[in-house]
Design a protein around this motif. Sequence first.
Motif, PDB file in Angstrom:
ATOM      1  N   SER A  40       0.832  -1.210   0.000  1.00 52.17           N
ATOM      2  CA  SER A  40       0.000   0.000   0.000  1.00 52.17           C
ATOM      3  C   SER A  40       0.864   1.257   0.000  1.00 52.17           C
ATOM      4  CB  SER A  40      -0.927   0.023   1.212  1.00 52.17           C
ATOM      5  OG  SER A  40      -1.880  -0.995   1.119  1.00 52.17           O
ATOM      6  N   ASP A  62      -4.662   8.189   3.216  1.00 47.04           N
ATOM      7  CA  ASP A  62      -5.158   7.882   1.867  1.00 47.04           C
ATOM      8  C   ASP A  62      -5.405   6.392   1.685  1.00 47.04           C
ATOM      9  OD1 ASP A  62      -4.999  10.587   1.278  1.00 47.04           O
ATOM     10  OD2 ASP A  62      -3.133  10.403   0.114  1.00 47.04           O
ATOM     11  N   ASN A  63      -4.510   5.570   2.220  1.00 46.71           N
ATOM     12  CA  ASN A  63      -4.647   4.125   2.033  1.00 46.71           C
ATOM     13  C   ASN A  63      -5.752   3.515   2.867  1.00 46.71           C
ATOM     14  OD1 ASN A  63      -2.662   2.815   0.080  1.00 46.71           O
ATOM     15  ND2 ASN A  63      -1.449   4.401   1.092  1.00 46.71           N
ATOM     16  N   ARG A  65      -8.433   5.045   3.582  1.00 44.03           N
ATOM     17  CA  ARG A  65      -9.634   5.476   2.850  1.00 44.03           C
ATOM     18  C   ARG A  65      -9.914   4.479   1.717  1.00 44.03           C
ATOM     19  NH1 ARG A  65      -8.239  10.525   1.556  1.00 44.03           N
ATOM     20  NH2 ARG A  65      -9.288  11.353   3.384  1.00 44.03           N
ATOM     21  N   LYS A  66      -8.874   4.087   0.987  1.00 43.29           N
ATOM     22  CA  LYS A  66      -9.030   3.113  -0.106  1.00 43.29           C
ATOM     23  C   LYS A  66      -9.510   1.763   0.411  1.00 43.29           C
ATOM     24  CE  LYS A  66      -5.315   5.056  -2.900  1.00 43.29           C
ATOM     25  NZ  LYS A  66      -3.925   4.826  -3.369  1.00 43.29           N
ATOM     26  N   LEU A  67      -9.166   1.448   1.655  1.00 45.60           N
ATOM     27  CA  LEU A  67      -9.567   0.168   2.233  1.00 45.60           C
ATOM     28  C   LEU A  67     -10.941   0.209   2.886  1.00 45.60           C
ATOM     29  CD1 LEU A  67      -6.132  -0.948   3.726  1.00 45.60           C
ATOM     30  CD2 LEU A  67      -7.234  -1.760   1.628  1.00 45.60           C
ATOM     31  N   GLY A  68     -11.611   1.360   2.785  1.00 40.10           N
ATOM     32  CA  GLY A  68     -12.997   1.420   3.236  1.00 40.10           C
ATOM     33  C   GLY A  68     -13.300   2.327   4.404  1.00 40.10           C
ATOM     34  N   ASP A  71     -14.569   8.957   5.233  1.00 39.14           N
ATOM     35  CA  ASP A  71     -13.979  10.242   5.610  1.00 39.14           C
ATOM     36  C   ASP A  71     -14.450  10.712   6.982  1.00 39.14           C
ATOM     37  OD1 ASP A  71     -12.445  10.398   3.324  1.00 39.14           O
ATOM     38  OD2 ASP A  71     -13.905  11.612   2.231  1.00 39.14           O
ATOM     39  N   ASN A  74     -12.155   9.154   9.392  1.00 42.73           N
ATOM     40  CA  ASN A  74     -10.729   9.332   9.154  1.00 42.73           C
ATOM     41  C   ASN A  74     -10.257  10.607   9.841  1.00 42.73           C
ATOM     42  OD1 ASN A  74      -8.172   8.737   8.084  1.00 42.73           O
ATOM     43  ND2 ASN A  74      -9.030   8.226   6.074  1.00 42.73           N
ATOM     44  N   HIS A  99     -12.284  -2.481   9.316  1.00 40.12           N
ATOM     45  CA  HIS A  99     -12.236  -2.702   7.873  1.00 40.12           C
ATOM     46  C   HIS A  99     -11.149  -3.686   7.455  1.00 40.12           C
ATOM     47  CE1 HIS A  99     -14.842   0.828   7.875  1.00 40.12           C
ATOM     48  NE2 HIS A  99     -15.256   0.381   6.714  1.00 40.12           N
TER      49      HIS A  99
END
Length: 139
Positions: A40, A62-63, A65-68, A71, A74, A99
């Motif tokens: 990642s 950012d990573n 967020r990509k994994l679910g 926001d 986060n 997640h």
Amino acid sequence: TEELMQSTQFPVDDDERGFQALLKSGAVLCRLVNAVAPGSVAKISTSAQPFPQRENVKAFIDNIRKLGVPDSENFETDDLFAGKNMKQVLIALHSFGRHAADVEGYTGPSLTVKGGGLAATSSADGTEARKCVFRSDIF
């Protein structure tokens, strides 16, 4: 996970500052996300300079967020880097822990509910019982 734990030195001042100091460079966080989703973060900076450390923190944000991680759960770089909102950092870490169970190929520890969702079962008297499983060691 064991390697991650061994690679950290937890400062012994007060707990909140120690926790913030441990994570501030972002290197531990990047290793954490790489443990769950290998590759990642391609390059993790070990620099003591603020800019590369902030880049590490941003890469983690950012990573996940990509994994679910949504926001709303986060955090922003300054929440951690400047210690402005450590509560939000903890919320994000907890969300990431939940997640992690959904990341394809990851079979390590996570914070999850058994069966991928809140399991409802009916008892003989018609009431519902909810079962929840807590798995730790991801952090």
